[in-house]
Design a protein around this motif. Structure first.
Motif, PDB file in Angstrom:
ATOM      1  N   GLY A 239      13.118  46.143 -36.614  1.00  0.00           N
ATOM      2  CA  GLY A 239      12.228  45.612 -37.646  1.00  0.00           C
ATOM      3  C   GLY A 239      12.048  44.113 -37.539  1.00  0.00           C
ATOM      4  N   ASN A 240      11.193  43.573 -38.406  1.00  0.00           N
ATOM      5  CA  ASN A 240      10.862  42.149 -38.365  1.00  0.00           C
ATOM      6  C   ASN A 240      11.535  41.342 -39.454  1.00  0.00           C
ATOM      7  N   SER A 241      12.354  41.949 -40.262  1.00  0.00           N
ATOM      8  CA  SER A 241      13.020  41.193 -41.315  1.00  0.00           C
ATOM      9  C   SER A 241      14.279  40.534 -40.762  1.00  0.00           C
ATOM     10  N   LEU A 242      14.762  39.535 -41.495  1.00  0.00           N
ATOM     11  CA  LEU A 242      15.967  38.825 -41.072  1.00  0.00           C
ATOM     12  C   LEU A 242      17.199  39.579 -41.579  1.00  0.00           C
ATOM     13  N   GLN A 243      17.770  40.363 -40.680  1.00  0.00           N
ATOM     14  CA  GLN A 243      18.987  41.096 -40.977  1.00  0.00           C
ATOM     15  C   GLN A 243      19.970  40.827 -39.843  1.00  0.00           C
ATOM     16  N   ILE A 244      21.213  41.179 -40.054  1.00  0.00           N
ATOM     17  CA  ILE A 244      22.234  40.870 -39.053  1.00  0.00           C
ATOM     18  C   ILE A 244      21.949  41.596 -37.746  1.00  0.00           C
ATOM     19  N   PHE A 245      21.459  42.834 -37.809  1.00  0.00           N
ATOM     20  CA  PHE A 245      21.193  43.587 -36.590  1.00  0.00           C
ATOM     21  C   PHE A 245      20.055  42.967 -35.797  1.00  0.00           C
ATOM     22  N   SER A 246      18.964  42.607 -36.475  1.00  0.00           N
ATOM     23  CA  SER A 246      17.838  42.010 -35.762  1.00  0.00           C
ATOM     24  C   SER A 246      18.197  40.624 -35.229  1.00  0.00           C
ATOM     25  N   ILE A 247      19.038  39.884 -35.940  1.00  0.00           N
ATOM     26  CA  ILE A 247      19.471  38.566 -35.449  1.00  0.00           C
ATOM     27  C   ILE A 247      20.344  38.740 -34.201  1.00  0.00           C
ATOM     28  N   MET A 248      21.223  39.739 -34.197  1.00  0.00           N
ATOM     29  CA  MET A 248      22.048  39.986 -33.009  1.00  0.00           C
ATOM     30  C   MET A 248      21.190  40.409 -31.823  1.00  0.00           C
ATOM     31  N   MET A 249      20.170  41.224 -32.078  1.00  0.00           N
ATOM     32  CA  MET A 249      19.281  41.653 -30.996  1.00  0.00           C
ATOM     33  C   MET A 249      18.531  40.461 -30.410  1.00  0.00           C
ATOM     34  N   VAL A 250      18.057  39.561 -31.259  1.00  0.00           N
ATOM     35  CA  VAL A 250      17.353  38.377 -30.772  1.00  0.00           C
ATOM     36  C   VAL A 250      18.303  37.473 -29.992  1.00  0.00           C
ATOM     37  N   TYR A 251      19.525  37.336 -30.478  1.00  0.00           N
ATOM     38  CA  TYR A 251      20.518  36.523 -29.772  1.00  0.00           C
ATOM     39  C   TYR A 251      20.763  37.080 -28.373  1.00  0.00           C
ATOM     40  N   MET A 252      20.955  38.388 -28.273  1.00  0.00           N
ATOM     41  CA  MET A 252      21.185  39.002 -26.963  1.00  0.00           C
ATOM     42  C   MET A 252      19.947  38.926 -26.081  1.00  0.00           C
ATOM     43  N   ALA A 253      18.762  38.995 -26.697  1.00  0.00           N
ATOM     44  CA  ALA A 253      17.530  38.915 -25.917  1.00  0.00           C
ATOM     45  C   ALA A 253      17.350  37.527 -25.302  1.00  0.00           C
ATOM     46  N   PHE A 254      17.900  36.515 -25.924  1.00  0.00           N
ATOM     47  CA  PHE A 254      17.817  35.170 -25.350  1.00  0.00           C
ATOM     48  C   PHE A 254      19.021  34.854 -24.466  1.00  0.00           C
TER      49      PHE A 254
END
Length: 189
Positions: A96-111
């Motif tokens: 999803g596009n909301s700021l949650q811990i899972f999406s933040i971790m996914m973005v961190y790993m993607a970078f």
């Protein structure tokens, strides 16, 4: 006095007296490496056959063959980041596009993963590089860098979808010049 003796169970009888070897039907051949008991070779014959059938040792590959093999393995390393990209893309889409811990971790790993890959490009390919295949390995390294940049692009796509990239005019209002009004409105008492 007579003792009552209980009948012996069938499994005890089968265990004490195993069934005799049954010859198999002639239409089914033995599996490779498992000769039938009746046709087993004697130890002397088996030793003689093993001496005769010993395979010749494998010849050492030529330097050209080794370079070709190294380049093939280098291509496998170079294409590895793009193989994990569909799963990363799917995970980002599902988070999803909301700021949650899972999406933040996914973005961190993607970078993190592409940046670590870009920094470690030379270490990833140093075991494949030799004096005779430097030009081919350079092409592989460039492909690896492109694959890492594509993976980084997926991370940027996700950050943009979350609304964290400053891509709209309202994100830059602090640096815009204030307009001069043509007229003023003054409240009356």
């Amino acid at each position: 006095m007579t003792a009552n003796t209980a009948p012996v169970p069938q499994w005890v009888t089968d265990l004490n007296f195993p069934p005799a070897y049954k010859s198999k039907s002639g239409g089914i051949p033995d599996p490779p490496g498992y000769p039938s008991q009746s046709g087993a070779l004697s130890k002397k014959q088996a030793a003689k056959e093993s001496k005769e059938s010993k395979a010749q040792p494998r010849k050492q590959p030529t330097p050209e063959e080794m370079d070709t093999l190294k380049v093939k393995k280098a291509w496998e390393v170079a294409l590895a980041p793009i193989k994990s990209l569909p799963m990363t893309f799917f995970m980002m889409y599902m988070s999803g596009n909301s700021l949650q811990i899972f999406s933040i971790m996914m973005v961190y790993m993607a970078f993190k993963n592409p940046i670590v890959g870009l920094v470690g490009t030379n270490q990833a390919f140093e075991r494949f590089e030799s004096d005779t295949n430097k030009a081919k390995i350079l092409q592989v390294k460039l492909a690896y860098i492109v694959m890492q940049l594509v993976a980084l692009g997926v991370g940027i796509w996700k950050v943009n979808g979350m609304g964290l990239l400053p891509t709209t005019r309202s994100d830059w209002l602090a640096w815009e010049a204030q307009r001069d009004p043509l007229e003023f409105a003054v409240p009356a008492f």
